[in-house]
Design an enzyme around this catalytic site. Structure first.
Site, PDB file in Angstrom:
ATOM      1  N   GLU A  83      -6.521   4.992   7.988  1.00  0.00           N
ATOM      2  CA  GLU A  83      -6.283   6.419   7.673  1.00  0.00           C
ATOM      3  C   GLU A  83      -7.508   7.042   7.007  1.00  0.00           C
ATOM      4  OE1 GLU A  83      -2.646   5.699   5.554  1.00  0.00           O
ATOM      5  OE2 GLU A  83      -1.664   5.144   7.436  1.00  0.00           O
TER       6      GLU A  83
ATOM      7  N   SER B 202       3.713  -2.388  10.238  1.00  0.00           N
ATOM      8  CA  SER B 202       5.170  -2.523  10.430  1.00  0.00           C
ATOM      9  C   SER B 202       5.728  -3.868   9.971  1.00  0.00           C
ATOM     10  CB  SER B 202       5.549  -2.224  11.888  1.00  0.00           C
ATOM     11  OG  SER B 202       5.238  -0.870  12.208  1.00  0.00           O
TER      12      SER B 202
ATOM     13  N   HIS C  24      -9.368   1.555   5.103  1.00  0.00           N
ATOM     14  CA  HIS C  24      -8.053   1.701   5.763  1.00  0.00           C
ATOM     15  C   HIS C  24      -8.213   2.653   6.949  1.00  0.00           C
ATOM     16  CE1 HIS C  24      -3.911   2.691   6.563  1.00  0.00           C
ATOM     17  NE2 HIS C  24      -3.594   1.584   5.921  1.00  0.00           N
TER      18      HIS C  24
ATOM     19  N   LYS D   1       0.058   4.282  -0.236  1.00  0.00           N
ATOM     20  CA  LYS D   1      -0.541   5.490   0.352  1.00  0.00           C
ATOM     21  C   LYS D   1      -0.286   6.672  -0.594  1.00  0.00           C
ATOM     22  CE  LYS D   1      -0.091   3.267   4.788  1.00  0.00           C
ATOM     23  NZ  LYS D   1       0.099   3.338   6.239  1.00  0.00           N
TER      24      LYS D   1
ATOM     25  N   ASN E 206       0.871  -1.190   0.000  1.00  0.00           N
ATOM     26  CA  ASN E 206       0.000   0.000   0.000  1.00  0.00           C
ATOM     27  C   ASN E 206       0.902   1.232   0.000  1.00  0.00           C
ATOM     28  OD1 ASN E 206      -1.876   1.998   0.395  1.00  0.00           O
ATOM     29  ND2 ASN E 206      -2.392   1.411   2.497  1.00  0.00           N
TER      30      ASN E 206
ATOM     31  N   GLY F 251       2.958   2.106  10.863  1.00  0.00           N
ATOM     32  CA  GLY F 251       3.966   3.157  10.732  1.00  0.00           C
ATOM     33  C   GLY F 251       4.714   3.443  12.022  1.00  0.00           C
TER      34      GLY F 251
ATOM     35  N   GLU G  42      -5.204  -4.773  10.613  1.00  0.00           N
ATOM     36  CA  GLU G  42      -4.114  -3.831  10.838  1.00  0.00           C
ATOM     37  C   GLU G  42      -4.322  -3.133  12.175  1.00  0.00           C
ATOM     38  OE1 GLU G  42      -2.101  -2.506   6.984  1.00  0.00           O
ATOM     39  OE2 GLU G  42      -3.862  -1.245   7.156  1.00  0.00           O
TER      40      GLU G  42
END
Ligand code: 13P
Length: 255
Positions: free
Chosen positions: A100, A215, A98, A14, A12, A176, A170
Site C-alpha cells: 500500500e 488474507s 508495504h 494499517k 498490521n 484484503g 505478501e
C-alpha cells in the site's frame, strides 16, 4: 517453520484504531498471549498510538512496530518520521515497503535500499514487504519481481546483518481479498525468497524469518504456519480483533 527460527506473528493495523481503541485492544490481547511460549508477537500501529502501546506492553511478549519511516535521521521532509524518532520511544521495529505504501505513496525500491539499513542502524527490526500483483502472478513474473525487490531492499545491508531483516511475502492479489495463497504456493515462494538470501549468505538465510501475508485467518493459519519455509505471518484484517489475532498466534505455536 523451522526450529532454528522463532515464529513471528505481526498484526498490521494499517489506518485503524485511535489511542483509546488501541489501549482497549491491548488489554484484551495481553492475557491471551501471556502463555504462548515460542511465538514472537508484534503489533504494527499508527504513529499516534505507538507511545501508548509501548508503555502498556512493557514487560510483555508483545512488540510494537511502526508501519513506515523515512530513510534520513532528520531534514526538510514534512510529515515524515525517522528511525531515531521511533527508537527514542522504544518502538521495536518498522514495516517497510508495504504494497500500500508502494502503490499509493510511491515508495520505491530505491528508497527501501536506504530505509532497511537505516532501521537496522537505529536498532529497529525491519519487516521488508515484497509481493507481486495479480497480473504479474498470471504472467509467471513473480520470481523476477521478487528477485528485484530483494536485491534492492537488501542491497545495502551488510551480509552479517541479513538475518536481522524479516521478509514478508505478501502477494498483492491476496491482500484484503479473501484469496489466500495455497500452502504449496506459499511454501514455493517463501523457499525461493530464502534461496535469494542464501545467494548472498547461506548461514544468514537460515536465520532469516520469512513471513506470509495476505488474507491470513485463524482457519487457514495452521496449514500455512506448518510449512518449512514460512516463519510466521503478517496479518491485516484479522488482526483488528484481539481474539482472531490470538487464534492465529496459537496456530503458529502449534505449527
Ligand atoms: P489482509 O490480512 O487483510 O489480507 O492484509 C494483509 C496485509 O496487507 C498485512 O500487511
Amino acid at each position: 517453520m523451522n526450529s532454528q527460527r522463532i515464529p513471528l506473528i505481526a498484526g498490521n493495523w494499517k489506518m485503524h484504531k485511535t489511542i483509546a481503541e488501541a489501549e482497549a485492544y491491548i488489554q484484551a490481547l495481553l492475557p491471551k498471549v501471556s502463555s504462548c511460549e515460542g511465538v514472537e508477537v508484534a503489533i504494527c500501529a499508527p504513529f499516534t498510538a505507538l507511545q501508548a502501546l509501548v508503555d502498556s506492553t512493557r514487560g510483555s511478549r508483545v512488540e510494537i512496530f511502526a508501519q513506515t519511516m523515512h530513510a534520513g535521521d532528520s531534514g526538510p521532509f514534512t510529515g515524515e518520521i525517522s528511525a531515531p524518532m521511533l527508537s527514542e520511544i522504544d518502538v521495536f521495529g518498522v514495516v517497510l515497503g508495504h504494497s500500500e505504501r508502494r502503490e499509493f505513496y510511491g515508495e520505491s525500491d530505491h528508497a527501501l535500499r536506504a530505509k532497511v539499513p537505516a532501521a537496522l542502524a537505529a536498532g529497529l527490526m525491519p519487516i521488508l514487504c515484497i509481493g507481486e500483483t495479480e497480473a504479474e502472478h498470471g504472467d509467471g513474473d513473480t520470481q523476477r519481481k521478487l528477485r528485484h525487490q530483494i536485491q534492492e531492499g537488501l542491497g545495502d545491508v551488510a551480509d552479517e546483518q541479513l538475518g536481522d531483516v524479516v521478509i514478508a511475502y505478501e502477494p498483492i492479489w491476496a491482500i484484503g481479498t479473501g484469496k489466500v495463497a495455497t500452502p504449496d504456493q506459499a511454501q514455493d515462494i517463501c523457499g525461493f525468497v530464502r534461496a535469494l538470501v542464501a545467494d548472498r549468505d547461506p548461514q544468514q538465510a537460515e536465520r532469516t524469518r520469512v513471513l506470509y501475508g495476505g488474507s491470513v485467518k485463524p482457519d487457514n493459519a495452521v496449514a500455512l504456519m506448518s510449512l518449512p519455509d514460512v516463519d510466521g505471518a503478517l496479518v491485516g484484517g484479522a488482526s483488528l480483533e484481539a481474539d482472531t489475532l490470538a487464534a492465529i498466534i496459537d496456530a503458529a505455536g502449534a505449527g
